[in-house]
Each structure stands twice: as C-alpha cells, then as structure tokens.
Design a protein around this motif. Structure first.
Motif, PDB file in Angstrom:
ATOM      1  N   ILE A  56      64.501  19.168  81.422  1.00 45.79           N
ATOM      2  CA  ILE A  56      64.267  20.743  81.756  1.00 45.79           C
ATOM      3  C   ILE A  56      64.005  21.343  80.570  1.00 45.79           C
ATOM      4  CG2 ILE A  56      66.028  22.869  82.326  1.00 45.79           C
ATOM      5  CD1 ILE A  56      68.050  20.865  83.443  1.00 45.79           C
ATOM      6  N   THR A  60      60.478  24.111  80.196  1.00 43.26           N
ATOM      7  CA  THR A  60      60.541  25.089  80.277  1.00 43.26           C
ATOM      8  C   THR A  60      59.688  25.629  79.278  1.00 43.26           C
ATOM      9  OG1 THR A  60      63.643  24.828  80.904  1.00 43.26           O
ATOM     10  CG2 THR A  60      62.441  27.249  79.339  1.00 43.26           C
ATOM     11  N   ALA A 136      64.217  33.921  76.789  1.00 44.60           N
ATOM     12  CA  ALA A 136      64.602  32.645  77.117  1.00 44.60           C
ATOM     13  C   ALA A 136      64.078  31.784  76.419  1.00 44.60           C
ATOM     14  CB  ALA A 136      63.329  32.390  78.252  1.00 44.60           C
ATOM     15  N   LEU A 141      66.318  28.340  76.136  1.00 54.36           N
ATOM     16  CA  LEU A 141      66.141  26.279  75.050  1.00 54.36           C
ATOM     17  C   LEU A 141      66.195  26.570  73.880  1.00 54.36           C
ATOM     18  CD1 LEU A 141      62.146  27.636  75.238  1.00 54.36           C
ATOM     19  CD2 LEU A 141      63.327  25.900  76.525  1.00 54.36           C
ATOM     20  N   PHE A 235      68.984  32.721  81.637  1.00 51.40           N
ATOM     21  CA  PHE A 235      68.051  32.386  82.046  1.00 51.40           C
ATOM     22  C   PHE A 235      67.265  33.214  83.974  1.00 51.40           C
ATOM     23  CE2 PHE A 235      64.123  29.869  84.090  1.00 51.40           C
ATOM     24  CZ  PHE A 235      63.746  30.166  82.972  1.00 51.40           C
ATOM     25  N   GLN A 239      64.342  36.092  84.192  1.00 46.99           N
ATOM     26  CA  GLN A 239      63.648  36.041  84.526  1.00 46.99           C
ATOM     27  C   GLN A 239      62.904  36.807  85.348  1.00 46.99           C
ATOM     28  OE1 GLN A 239      62.966  32.514  86.258  1.00 46.99           O
ATOM     29  NE2 GLN A 239      60.622  31.715  85.796  1.00 46.99           N
TER      30      GLN A 239
END
Length: 379
Positions: A56, A60, A136, A141, A235, A239
């Motif tokens: 992931i 990402t 993000a 992350l 996240f 978005q």
C-alpha cells in the motif's frame, strides 16, 4: 585481551551450536520446540500486516508521484536527511506553457484569451494537487513508513532473538538427552547430567521470557491497525477535498468557456448550469450525440444568448427519437432548458447545429435542451 578472545570463542561456539541445531532440524534429525497455535496466528497476522503495508505504501507513492526518477530522488533526499526540493506539478507546468503561448500568439485573440483562462484553471489544479500530496504524505505515508522502519524492525529483532533462544533450548534438550543416554551406559558421571539439566533450565527460562516479550509486541499489531485505520480515513478525506476542488475549478472554467464559446460560435448551444453531483455516464457525450439521428434544422431558433428559443415550434424527427433515463437531478438554467429528475424517463433527439453535449428532451408537453452527460440512452 584474554577476555576478548574468550568472548569471541564463546560467541563462535554458540553460533556453531545453533547452526548445527538448525541444520539437523531441517533434515528432520533433531526435535524442534513448536510455538502454540495462538502465537503462530500472531506471527502470521504480523507478517501479513507488514507485507500489505509495504504494498500500500509503495503504490500510494506511485499515485502521488508517478515519475519513478522523482521518487528515487525524494527517497535519496530522505535518507540523507535533507529537505526535498519543491517540484512544479504537471498542472502548473502546463499552465506556464499555456500562458507563454497566449502571450506569444496574442492574448487578445479568442484563442489567446481561452489559453489564459485554461492556464489559470490548470494553475489552481496544480496548487490543489500540491496540497493533496503534502497532506497525504503527512497523514498517510509517514505513519505507514514509521511502522515499517520503527515498530516492525523492533518486532523483527525480537523474533530473531526468540529464534536463537529456541535453538539454544532445543540444543540443551539434545545435550541432556545424550547425557542421560551416556549415564545409562555408565560412561558419564552424574555431574554431567546435572550440568545439562541446569543448562536446560536456564535455556527454558530465557526462551519463555523472550517468547513473552515477542508476544506482547505481536499483540500490539492490533493498535497498529487502529492507527492505520485512522490514517486511511484522513487519506480519503484529503482525496475527497482534492477532487472536489478539481471539480469546482473545472466547473468554473466550463462556465467561462461556455459564455465565450457562445459569442465565438453563435450556432451552438452551451450548457452552463451546475449540477448537484458530477455528471458521469457510461456513454461519452460525443458518442451519444453521434448515435442520435439528426432532425429538423434549428436555424429558426433564437440565438443562444436569448432566454426564449421557441422550442415549441421545433418538431421531433419522424424517426430516430430515443428514450433516455435521467441519471442526476438537473435544474434548468433558463426557459430553453428542461429540468430533470433522477430516474425519470424522457424522449430525446438531436437537431442539426446543436452542441454535441446537448440534446432536445421531451416530457409530456414540455421540451428543452438537456445535457447528454446526465442521461443514459436506452436502446
């Protein structure tokens, strides 16, 4: 010096003993202490969490920065503990090119004016993208990366220690077994058996202590899931905000271009109404319009800038009308348009000279322009 030499010799002996034990286990020549089912379940869950977190995280990163060279550069800057240089987004670069083109080709020409408007919109899109990437990275992350580089490394270290303690334990069991076998043959003194039993007790204690430490760390994976769940929500929120900004910017641009297009191409209809949700359809506007047979000319209709288009005088074509299902509510901008309600069925057809993004829609004794993207054309 003697102490260091003895320590090195002791470490080498322990390493050799573990290597022998591990090899014999692989060939089925030695017994192996098995962990309980719950412990094995915790190990499997931890491994799955680590593997999927890595995937992931990597994907990402690709989503936020599609350029592999730029990703490598950012990775090197992070490893060197240096600030990543600010990078122009693709939207901002496109805006720069369009603005420069407008300046050279003529900012007062229709093409130049449109280039400037689109450039301004692309610049806003680029800024929104930059904010999204920054948010993000911090909220999603970074927590994933901290888990892999922090908690997971600690878990891996303790698991290796547990593996060594288990090998020591099983090696001690094997030595005690051999000592008892030799004692039974009267070839070994009792103190050798006592020594082996003492070593086994120490090895068992160290193994149990390390197993408990490792178990507590593995059970902490549940807290990791809770933290990652919170980060995932953040996240999605960032978005959602980003795409909402993009939609708003493009809708504003569409309105600006629509008003100017009507002046440049007076024979076309231009939609400027704002929908309550983004217009989506499995059929593209161009394709949908191309499949609609052309009917009578709209030469008798009033110019697009006027509210009344005398649609009552326009008759549908003799053949080629189609049924369409409305996908979203649509509020008519003026009397030339037909208001729509989601899921209702209307009759639609096209007329020569119409903007391909629009059709004529009829419902009962009412008719008006309707946007193709709000419709699902039925066969």
């Amino acid at each position: 010096m003697d102490f260091n030499m003895k320590k090195l010799a002791s470490d080498a002996g322990i390493f050799f003993t573990r290597a022998v034990q591990f090899t014999e286990e692989k060939f089925g020549q030695a017994e192996k202490t098995e962990l309980d089912a719950h412990f094995e379940s915790l190990l499997a869950r931890a491994d799955s969490t680590k593997n999927w977190t890595e995937k992931i995280l990597r994907q990402t990163e690709v989503l936020l920065q599609p350029n592999p060279s730029a990703r490598v550069e950012e990775f090197l800057y992070e490893k060197l503990d240096r600030k990543v240089p600010s990078r122009v987004t693709n939207g901002e670069l496109l805006a720069q090119y369009m603005a420069e083109a407008a300046s050279e080709l003529g900012p007062t020409t229709p093409y130049g004016k449109t280039l400037i408007k689109v450039a301004e919109a692309e610049k806003r899109l680029g800024a929104a993208e930059r904010d999204f990437i920054h948010t993000a990275s911090i909220n999603f992350l970074t927590p994933l990366r901290n888990f892999l580089e922090g908690d997971w490394k600690t878990i891996s270290k303790e698991r290796r220690l547990l593996q060594n303690r288990r090998l020591d334990l099983d090696a001690s069991k094997a030595r005690l077994k051999k000592a008892k076998a030799a004692e039974a043959k009267a070839t070994l003194w009792n103190d050798e058996v006592d020594k082996a039993e003492q070593e086994l007790r120490v090895a068992q204690t160290e193994f149990d202590r390390q197993a408990e430490v490792t178990r507590l760390l593995l059970e902490g994976i549940s807290s990791t899931h809770v933290n990652h769940l919170r980060c995932l929500h953040e996240f999605v929120e960032s978005q959602t905000t980003y795409y909402a900004q993009c939609y708003r910017h493009m809708l504003d641009l569409q309105k600006q271009l629509g008003s100017s297009q009507g002046a440049i191409f007076p024979g076309t209809f231009v939609g400027t109404a704002e929908s309550t949700s983004p217009p989506l359809s499995s059929t593209s506007p161009t394709t949908a319009a191309a499949t609609m047979p052309m009917g009578p000319s709209v030469a008798d209709l009033a110019p697009p800038g006027e509210a009344a288009l005398c649609l009552e005088e326009v008759a549908p074509p003799a053949s080629g009308t189609r049924k369409a299902r409305v996908l979203y509510d649509y509020e008519a901008a003026d009397s030339s348009e037909l208001a729509l309600l989601a899921d209702e069925l209307i009759t639609v057809y096209s007329l020569p000279g119409m903007d391909p993004d629009w059709l004529i829609g009829e419902r009962g004794n009412k008719k008006g322009k309707v946007p193709v993207t709000y419709l699902e054309l039925l066969s």
